[in-house]
Design a protein around this motif. Structure first.
Motif, PDB file in Angstrom:
ATOM      1  N   VAL A  98     101.090   4.554  70.571  1.00  0.00           N
ATOM      2  CA  VAL A  98     100.329   5.760  70.256  1.00  0.00           C
ATOM      3  C   VAL A  98     101.220   6.783  69.558  1.00  0.00           C
ATOM      4  O   VAL A  98     100.816   7.409  68.565  1.00  0.00           O
ATOM      5  N   ARG A 121     100.902   8.526  65.803  1.00  0.00           N
ATOM      6  CA  ARG A 121     100.913   9.979  65.589  1.00  0.00           C
ATOM      7  C   ARG A 121     102.000  10.395  64.606  1.00  0.00           C
ATOM      8  O   ARG A 121     101.799  11.298  63.784  1.00  0.00           O
ATOM      9  N   GLY A 166      95.702  12.818  67.250  1.00  0.00           N
ATOM     10  CA  GLY A 166      95.911  12.337  68.611  1.00  0.00           C
ATOM     11  C   GLY A 166      94.743  11.545  69.146  1.00  0.00           C
ATOM     12  O   GLY A 166      94.910  10.470  69.737  1.00  0.00           O
ATOM     13  N   GLY A 167      93.523  12.045  68.960  1.00  0.00           N
ATOM     14  CA  GLY A 167      92.357  11.335  69.469  1.00  0.00           C
ATOM     15  C   GLY A 167      92.156  10.000  68.793  1.00  0.00           C
ATOM     16  O   GLY A 167      91.820   8.998  69.451  1.00  0.00           O
ATOM     17  N   THR A 207      94.902   7.507  69.985  1.00  0.00           N
ATOM     18  CA  THR A 207      94.592   7.067  71.347  1.00  0.00           C
ATOM     19  C   THR A 207      93.434   6.088  71.353  1.00  0.00           C
ATOM     20  O   THR A 207      93.466   5.062  72.057  1.00  0.00           O
ATOM     21  N   GLY A 208      92.387   6.380  70.585  1.00  0.00           N
ATOM     22  CA  GLY A 208      91.234   5.491  70.540  1.00  0.00           C
ATOM     23  C   GLY A 208      91.573   4.114  70.013  1.00  0.00           C
ATOM     24  O   GLY A 208      91.110   3.101  70.548  1.00  0.00           O
ATOM     25  N   PHE A 251      92.619   6.350  79.484  1.00  0.00           N
ATOM     26  CA  PHE A 251      92.299   7.055  78.238  1.00  0.00           C
ATOM     27  C   PHE A 251      92.865   8.476  78.250  1.00  0.00           C
ATOM     28  O   PHE A 251      93.483   8.922  77.275  1.00  0.00           O
ATOM     29  N   PHE A 252      92.680   9.184  79.348  1.00  0.00           N
ATOM     30  CA  PHE A 252      93.171  10.560  79.419  1.00  0.00           C
ATOM     31  C   PHE A 252      94.698  10.610  79.515  1.00  0.00           C
ATOM     32  O   PHE A 252      95.324  11.551  79.003  1.00  0.00           O
ATOM     33  N   LYS A 293      95.812  10.184  75.965  1.00  0.00           N
ATOM     34  CA  LYS A 293      95.441  11.306  75.113  1.00  0.00           C
ATOM     35  C   LYS A 293      96.165  12.597  75.485  1.00  0.00           C
ATOM     36  O   LYS A 293      96.671  13.316  74.622  1.00  0.00           O
ATOM     37  N   ASP A 294      96.234  12.887  76.800  1.00  0.00           N
ATOM     38  CA  ASP A 294      96.749  14.183  77.250  1.00  0.00           C
ATOM     39  C   ASP A 294      97.855  14.034  78.288  1.00  0.00           C
ATOM     40  O   ASP A 294      98.009  14.893  79.166  1.00  0.00           O
TER      41      ASP A 294
END
Length: 378
Positions: A73, A77, A83-84, A87-88, A185-186, A189-190
């Motif tokens: 990921v 980037r 970012g989304g 990640t996806g 997923f979170f 992403k975060d």
């Protein structure tokens, strides 16, 4: 004049009264009480976590997967992906890999099921003949009693209750898998924002140490998963090729089981290889089974002597005895999932101890922008 003298004598006697906690036995008792208090807190924490294992286990699995996929990921980037989107893409790639593995297993079992049943019947007849006429022959009566015992156990209430328990385990597994997917997923992403949120109450040197702990944790988990995956892939290719050459039924599903079993150090790949040998024994006879056993032993030796030190590097700096104890404790507490998670968590715990005591040799090259452990931020 006698009263002041008496008061002085009493005062002197009080000053010379021995302190029971100041001698060696008192200090030992104090230390023992502290250890008992720490153990009590640890037991309470473990018991509380086991009560919510449906949440704890998905979180841990998601954290390990995030550590393994995180570099991919970050690479996307750095190449300008949002970012989304990064990640996806990584998330969908992981789901496609898992779906492909499950589909391959199901299709292989369905396509070879009839052949396996016929070969298993012939193999069982051959095994029965070997037991009756081999070097240590059994009586026909003993064999019939053993067969009747197996049939009675299969029809017992224990098996039926175990089937009901199995259904609840399947439901719990599906719920945990769904929760793990969302958490993963979170995390992808975060993850940095989540860790920064937990670090908000800390300042100065303690915050710097905790940041090192977070970075080192992800480094150890990611290195462990990627290294184990490479070793497992080599085991899978070697053992799977032998199974295909020897025409052992369910060769592809057995190879995938070898890959999954390799994530349990010391025993996982061996148990999976024994399962492959049992299938070969039932379907192809004892000679093929012995060949499979020899190949499994050779692959395990290659893994332990060459692949593990080269591929894993310093990701798993644990003694074999520590690994064995971690496996045992994890299996007792959480079954197979506990055995899979025990070793990476033990490696993380040891890495955290090294970071906290400033004895981790990887701190400087891994975190060149962080201040020294005992310094205040500028």
């Amino acid at each position: 004049m006698a009263r002041p003298h008496t008061s002085t004598a009493v005062s002197v006697s009080k000053d010379h009264r021995p302190n029971l906690w100041a001698d060696a036995l008192g200090r030992t008792a104090t230390r023992a009480a502290q250890i008992l208090l720490i153990l009590t807190v640890a037991v309470v924490v473990v018991f509380a976590l086991l009560q919510i294992r449906l949440l704890v286990i998905p979180v841990l699995i998601a954290l390990i997967l995030a550590a393994a996929i995180g570099p991919f990921v970050n690479m996307l980037r750095r190449r300008g992906w949002r970012g989304g989107l990064a990640t996806g893409v990584a998330f969908l790639a992981l789901l496609l890999v898992l779906a492909g593995v499950i589909t391959t297993i199901v299709l292989s079992v369905r396509s070879q099921w009839d052949e396996l049943i016929s070969q298993a019947s012939a193999g069982l007849d051959e095994l029965e003949n070997f037991l009756l006429t081999g070097p240590f022959p059994l009586d026909r009566e003993q064999l019939n009693q053993a067969r009747e015992s197996v049939v009675e156990f299969a029809q017992s209430s224990q098996v039926r209750s175990g089937a009901v328990t199995g259904l609840s385990v399947v439901a719990e597994f599906l719920a945990g898998a769904s929760l793990m997917v969302v958490i993963l997923f979170f995390f992808l992403k975060d993850g940095a924002k989540i860790w920064n949120f937990f670090l908000r109450p800390f300042k100065g040197a303690r915050e710097a140490k905790l940041r090192r702990v977070g970075k080192r944790t992800m480094e150890v988990l990611g290195g462990y998963v990627r290294g184990t995956a490479i070793v497992a892939l080599v085991d899978t290719v070697a053992i799977g090729a032998v199974l295909l050459i020897l025409q052992v039924p369910l060769a592809i599903p057995l190879a995938i089981i070898v890959f999954i079993g390799a994530f349990i150090p010391l025993v996982g790949a061996t148990v999976a290889g024994v399962l492959a040998a049992l299938v070969a024994l039932v379907a192809n006879g004892p000679i093929v089974a012995l060949i499979v056993v020899a190949v499994v032993i050779a692959v395990n030796q290659l893994e332990g002597d060459l692949l593990q030190p080269i591929v894993m590097g310093k990701s798993l700096q644990l003694h074999a005895l520590v690994i064995l104890m971690a496996l045992t404790a994890g299996t007792i507490l959480a079954g197979i999932i506990g055995a899979v998670l025990a070793v990476p968590l033990a490696a993380v715990a040891w890495a955290i101890v090294q970071v906290w005591t400033a004895e981790d040799p990887n701190l400087e090259p891994m975190n060149p922008d962080l201040p020294p452990p005992n310094s205040q931020p500028t």
